[in-house]
Design an enzyme around this catalytic site. Sequence first.
Site, short mmCIF file in Angstrom:
data_model
loop_
_atom_site.label_atom_id
_atom_site.label_comp_id
_atom_site.label_asym_id
_atom_site.label_seq_id
_atom_site.Cartn_x
_atom_site.Cartn_y
_atom_site.Cartn_z
N HIS A 122 2.48 -22.79 -48.03
CA HIS A 122 1.51 -23.89 -47.96
C HIS A 122 2.18 -25.05 -47.27
CE1 HIS A 122 -2.06 -26.19 -49.26
NE2 HIS A 122 -1.22 -27.22 -49.24
N CYS A 123 1.58 -25.49 -46.16
CA CYS A 123 2.18 -26.53 -45.33
C CYS A 123 1.54 -27.88 -45.65
CB CYS A 123 2.02 -26.20 -43.84
SG CYS A 123 2.84 -27.39 -42.76
N LEU A 124 2.36 -28.80 -46.12
CA LEU A 124 1.87 -30.14 -46.45
C LEU A 124 1.38 -30.87 -45.21
CD1 LEU A 124 1.74 -32.56 -48.50
CD2 LEU A 124 4.07 -33.11 -47.77
N ASN A 171 -2.98 -27.30 -45.46
CA ASN A 171 -3.60 -25.98 -45.48
C ASN A 171 -2.52 -24.94 -45.70
OD1 ASN A 171 -5.58 -24.06 -45.36
ND2 ASN A 171 -5.89 -24.17 -43.14
#
Length: 256
Positions: free
Chosen positions: A125-127, A131
């Site tokens: 999960h990419c901050l 998303n």
Amino acid sequence: MKCQRFLSIPIFAVLLLMGFICYITVFIFIDDWVGLQSSAGSLNVLIFTVLASLCLFSFSSCVLIDPGYTPASYIPDVEDSGVSDQEPKKNVIQSRRCDKCSTYKPPRAHHCRVCRRCVLRMDHHCLWVNNCVGYWNYKAFFTLVLYATIGSLYSTTIIITCALQKDWEFSGSGSLKVFYVTCAVTMAALTLTLGTLLGWHVYLIIRNMTTIEYYEAIRTEWLARKSGQSYRHPYNQSVYKNITSVSLSLSLSLSL
């Protein structure tokens, strides 16, 4: 709505950083180096603008494209899962069920605590894109890192070249020198960071792994070695097959 994902402080920070880099590269360093009205200046502006546009497009795609969620109607096919007769099929089905979202998980799917859903071929999960990076938007994420690395390297080269050709004895004040050095060091650090991230994902693609699977494999390999066995990642075939396998999934995500 998907556009609401842009309402995030980290995304605002990324867009602000991209805008700042574009402004100083074009209107300060290229202009100071060869001039915006010259043919060399116009060519450099065109090249950098194309890179920045591709980077922005990939970033927007990574934010807006769903990574791929497990459908609620999914039920694992136990008959084709290679389960031995001695192993109860009920236990296999139960092991593939997610306790958090109460759905069955396909192979390589993982539950995201932030999205609160199981994501297909979840990488992380990419901050910064607000998303998950999964099956359907991995291409957008990879191209984002690729274009951002090339663009940062291009900007760093322009800044250093501009600084080297500048006559500091006549036109260089102390504050201007600090500005040049700060920009050069910042862009060099950003290029190194993005280049490292790009190299990491190239490594994962070559081995047909995700970031989650890589760290899971470390523990599994340690347990296998402890019991005197060997471990091989089940999806790691060969470099060529791994690249074509990942490339096929990326092509499918692009077509859809």
